[in-house]
Write an enzyme that holds these catalytic residues in place. Structure first.
Site, PDB file in Angstrom:
ATOM      1  N   LYS A 131       0.846  -1.204   0.000  1.00 35.77           N
ATOM      2  CA  LYS A 131       0.000   0.000   0.000  1.00 35.77           C
ATOM      3  C   LYS A 131       0.883   1.255   0.000  1.00 35.77           C
ATOM      4  CE  LYS A 131      -0.271  -0.154   5.045  1.00 35.77           C
ATOM      5  NZ  LYS A 131      -1.042  -0.622   6.214  1.00 35.77           N
ATOM      6  N   TYR A 133      14.218  31.158   6.594  1.00 35.55           N
ATOM      7  CA  TYR A 133      12.966  31.796   7.006  1.00 35.55           C
ATOM      8  C   TYR A 133      12.873  31.935   8.519  1.00 35.55           C
ATOM      9  CZ  TYR A 133      10.649  31.357   2.438  1.00 35.55           C
ATOM     10  OH  TYR A 133      10.286  31.482   1.132  1.00 35.55           O
TER      11      TYR A 133
HETATM   12  C1  LIG Z   1      -0.131  -1.468   6.965  1.00 34.91           C
HETATM   13  C2  LIG Z   1      -0.616  -2.760   7.490  1.00 34.91           C
HETATM   14  C3  LIG Z   1       0.274  -3.838   7.647  1.00 34.91           C
HETATM   15  C4  LIG Z   1       1.771  -3.677   7.504  1.00 34.91           C
HETATM   16  O1  LIG Z   1       2.266  -3.010   8.639  1.00 34.91           O
HETATM   17  P1  LIG Z   1       3.824  -2.710   8.856  1.00 34.91           P
HETATM   18  O2  LIG Z   1       3.879  -2.116  10.198  1.00 34.91           O
HETATM   19  O3  LIG Z   1       4.203  -1.738   7.781  1.00 34.91           O
HETATM   20  O4  LIG Z   1       4.544  -3.997   8.727  1.00 34.91           O
HETATM   21  C5  LIG Z   1      -0.255  -5.071   7.999  1.00 34.91           C
HETATM   22  N1  LIG Z   1      -1.587  -5.228   8.222  1.00 34.91           N
HETATM   23  C6  LIG Z   1      -2.448  -4.207   8.111  1.00 34.91           C
HETATM   24  C7  LIG Z   1      -3.889  -4.425   8.397  1.00 34.91           C
HETATM   25  C8  LIG Z   1      -2.001  -2.933   7.760  1.00 34.91           C
HETATM   26  O5  LIG Z   1      -2.861  -1.912   7.696  1.00 34.91           O
END
Ligand SMILES: *Cc1c(COP(=O)(O)O)cnc(C)c1O
Length: 376
Positions: free
Chosen positions: A45, A264
């Site tokens: 993702k 800034y």
């Molecule tokens: C994002 C996610 C993962 C992976 O988590 P990490 O901490 O990046 O290993 C696994 N399961 C679910 C439901 C997630 O939302």
């Protein structure tokens, strides 16, 4: 009048990313060995945690990964193109009206609420066996997932189960990155109770940190994300191999006098005569504004000519200033490592008050991207 389209010349970028797909594949194999009694999937993702969803999916698929998790239907369609035969779960579940899109691409929804369960059960004869869903049960996070009550109710509804034919029961850990926290063991115990209501159904609980918590958490399938991409999964632990190197071009080197202000807000004043290098990347490139420094607090460091160099003053949209007074000669055209093998992404994130996940997924679109392929 529409102006003529310019030929596709590659214009010089302010920053560049080197993405090591061989390291990504090696990290997946490392986790697969840790979770040897379970299947090891991969979470891609957030555009593959910033490295490019298609590149990540293809590389992991070549390494032997068969099950992928994305957040959104669009990400699922992109993962499907990169891995035509893989199993792909959509973690954010079944969006209202998304049934045909998911079924057409053979994507499996992770059903996380009772309305989603009912909608997919009503649709599922059309989906056939191409898209057997996962059932997500909440065991202590109050984010997605059926309540325990709903999960038990579903287990006692043969009509719904026959329509759904689920392929996976899953839950998600809230505090796995803090191994001393008793919350993970409590979630595991609760998950096992629910699992007993669904005899024979494969189960998945562990993200990266959960995978590292021990065999008890592996069950049938682990779902690592962040550890694959070379950032820290467990607080204080050494990450796996570095996958992403982010660099910014030095566009000028200048001298500043003691007492002069930098950037800034004149947030930082020079304590000595200083040499400053100006880098062509800033918060529009995902190098957080909060990684800057002031007279009151230090910021992040970059790595340049073999040495660390601290950020001076605020990070601006397109530019960051670093102190190179103590470095050997720095030239216009040099590249400074923002994070990578010499500067931990989690260290930069900590300086900015955030986590490696946010830095990686927020890298922005202006970098030149170079992929180091498997076997290269
Ligand atoms: C994002 C996610 C993962 C992976 O988590 P990490 O901490 O990046 O290993 C696994 N399961 C679910 C439901 C997630 O939302």
């Amino acid at each position: 009048m529409i102006p003529p389209v310019a030929p596709p010349v590659r214009l010089p970028a302010g920053g560049r990313l080197t993405i090591d797909l061989a390291a990504l594949a090696a990290n997946w194999r490392t986790l697969a060995a840790v979770a040897a009694t379970a299947e090891t999937g991969a979470v891609v993702k957030g555009d593959g945690y910033g490295i490019g969803l298609e590149a990540a999916t293809a590389a992991l698929s070549a390494a032997g990964c068969r099950t992928f998790f994305v957040a959104l239907p669009d990400e699922g369609v992109r993962a499907r193109a990169a891995a035509p035969d893989a199993t792909i779960y959509v973690l954010n579940g079944l969006f209202d009206g998304a049934e045909p899109v998911l079924a057409a691409a053979g994507l499996r929804p992770v059903l996380g609420s009772w309305p989603e369960v009912e909608a997919w059960a009503a649709f599922t004869p059309a989906a056939g066996q191409k898209s057997p869903p996962a059932i997500h049960v909440d065991t202590g996070m109050n984010r997605l997932g059926l309540s325990l009550h709903e999960a038990v109710a579903l287990a006692r509804r043969p009509d719904l189960l026959a329509a759904l034919r689920p392929a996976l029961l899953m839950s998600h850990l809230a505090v796995a990155d803090q191994p001393a926290d008793p919350g993970s063991a409590a979630q595991l115990a609760l998950f096992r109770e629910i699992l007993a209501e669904f005899p024979g159904l494969p189960a998945s609980l562990a993200n990266s940190a959960g995978t590292l918590l021990g065999t008890d958490y592996h069950l049938d399938l682990v779902r690592p994300g962040i550890a694959l991409y070379g950032a820290q999964a467990i607080a204080g632990a050494q990450p796996l191999r570095t996958v992403v190197t982010a660099e910014a071009r030095v566009i000028q080197v200048r001298e500043g006098e003691a007492g002069e202000a930098v950037g800034y807000g004149a947030a930082q004043r020079l304590r000595r005569p200083s040499r400053l290098a100006v880098l062509a990347a800033g918060y529009a490139d995902g190098y957080h504004r909060a990684a800057g420094s002031s007279d009151a607090r230090p910021g992040a460091q970059v790595f340049l000519r073999g040495r660390p160099a601290p950020v001076v003053g605020r990070v601006s949209m397109d530019l960051t200033i670093v102190d190179v007074t103590d470095l050997p000669i720095v030239h216009r055209g040099d590249w400074a490592e923002l994070f990578g093998p010499n500067v931990a992404v989690d260290g930069v994130a900590a300086a900015a008050g955030t986590i490696g996940y946010e830095l990686l997924t927020g890298l922005g679109r202006r970098y030149e991207r170079r992929y180091r392929e498997i076997g290269a």
